[in-house]
Design a protein around this motif. Structure first.
Motif, PDB file in Angstrom:
ATOM      1  N   THR A 151       0.846  -1.086  -0.021  1.00  0.00           N
ATOM      2  CA  THR A 151       0.065  -0.056   0.087  1.00  0.00           C
ATOM      3  C   THR A 151       0.900   1.519   0.037  1.00  0.00           C
ATOM      4  OG1 THR A 151      -1.780  -1.141   1.332  1.00  0.00           O
ATOM      5  CG2 THR A 151      -1.751   1.293   1.243  1.00  0.00           C
ATOM      6  N   ALA A 152       1.987   1.224   0.514  1.00  0.00           N
ATOM      7  CA  ALA A 152       2.731   2.501   0.725  1.00  0.00           C
ATOM      8  C   ALA A 152       3.550   2.670  -0.669  1.00  0.00           C
ATOM      9  CB  ALA A 152       3.751   2.033   1.909  1.00  0.00           C
ATOM     10  N   PHE A 153       3.675   1.538  -1.345  1.00  0.00           N
ATOM     11  CA  PHE A 153       4.421   1.687  -2.509  1.00  0.00           C
ATOM     12  C   PHE A 153       3.390   2.459  -3.674  1.00  0.00           C
ATOM     13  CE2 PHE A 153       4.943  -0.115  -6.783  1.00  0.00           C
ATOM     14  CZ  PHE A 153       6.414   0.465  -6.898  1.00  0.00           C
ATOM     15  N   PHE A 154       2.157   1.916  -3.656  1.00  0.00           N
ATOM     16  CA  PHE A 154       1.226   2.261  -4.510  1.00  0.00           C
ATOM     17  C   PHE A 154       0.856   3.752  -4.048  1.00  0.00           C
ATOM     18  CE2 PHE A 154      -0.321  -2.261  -5.772  1.00  0.00           C
ATOM     19  CZ  PHE A 154       0.648  -2.257  -6.703  1.00  0.00           C
ATOM     20  N   THR A 155       0.767   3.840  -2.905  1.00  0.00           N
ATOM     21  CA  THR A 155       0.399   5.328  -2.629  1.00  0.00           C
ATOM     22  C   THR A 155       1.542   6.512  -2.866  1.00  0.00           C
ATOM     23  OG1 THR A 155      -0.900   4.453  -0.569  1.00  0.00           O
ATOM     24  CG2 THR A 155      -0.253   6.787  -0.308  1.00  0.00           C
ATOM     25  N   ALA A 156       2.811   5.868  -2.858  1.00  0.00           N
ATOM     26  CA  ALA A 156       3.749   6.573  -3.172  1.00  0.00           C
ATOM     27  C   ALA A 156       3.918   6.872  -4.407  1.00  0.00           C
ATOM     28  CB  ALA A 156       5.272   6.237  -2.802  1.00  0.00           C
ATOM     29  N   VAL A 157       3.574   6.034  -5.391  1.00  0.00           N
ATOM     30  CA  VAL A 157       3.429   6.223  -6.706  1.00  0.00           C
ATOM     31  C   VAL A 157       2.310   7.222  -7.193  1.00  0.00           C
ATOM     32  CG1 VAL A 157       2.995   5.088  -9.086  1.00  0.00           C
ATOM     33  CG2 VAL A 157       4.628   4.023  -7.417  1.00  0.00           C
ATOM     34  N   THR A 158       1.285   7.028  -6.518  1.00  0.00           N
ATOM     35  CA  THR A 158      -0.076   8.094  -6.892  1.00  0.00           C
ATOM     36  C   THR A 158       0.268   9.366  -6.200  1.00  0.00           C
ATOM     37  OG1 THR A 158      -1.110   7.118  -5.039  1.00  0.00           O
ATOM     38  CG2 THR A 158      -1.548   5.896  -6.885  1.00  0.00           C
TER      39      THR A 158
END
Length: 100
Positions: A66-73
């Motif tokens: 979730t942290a990875f996807f949130t950082a990308v968005t």
């Protein structure tokens, strides 16, 4: 059969993490859009992610994904926030229809 269960679990985790990341980004965008600074949302989300990952380095794979996807968005929304403010601050063009 075990392989199918593992693959299903991974796919559900990825889908859930992606949905959570989209909701986090949307909520931060909407919150800061109310004060007319949507570009601040991604900065604070990234700061929160850094603090979370620093304090909980042995966290669950779901939180890490979730942290990875949130950082990308958040990185995508960062530039869009600046463009949003520029469009809002720009005076309407002469001869354009402002009613539509």
């Amino acid at each position: 059969m075990y392989l199918l269960e593992e693959m299903g679990e991974v796919m559900l985790m990825l889908a859930g993490a992606l949905v959570a990341a989209i909701l986090i980004s949307w909520m931060s965008w909407t919150l800061f859009k109310l004060v007319r600074h949507p570009e601040w949302g991604p900065c604070l989300v990234l700061l929160g992610l850094m603090v979370t990952m620093w304090t909980r380095s042995s966290s669950s794979p779901f939180l890490q994904t979730t942290a990875f996807f949130t950082a990308v968005t958040a990185m995508i929304c960062w530039g869009e926030g600046d463009a949003w403010r520029a469009r809002r601050a720009a005076p309407p063009m002469a001869g354009s229809d402002t009613a539509s």
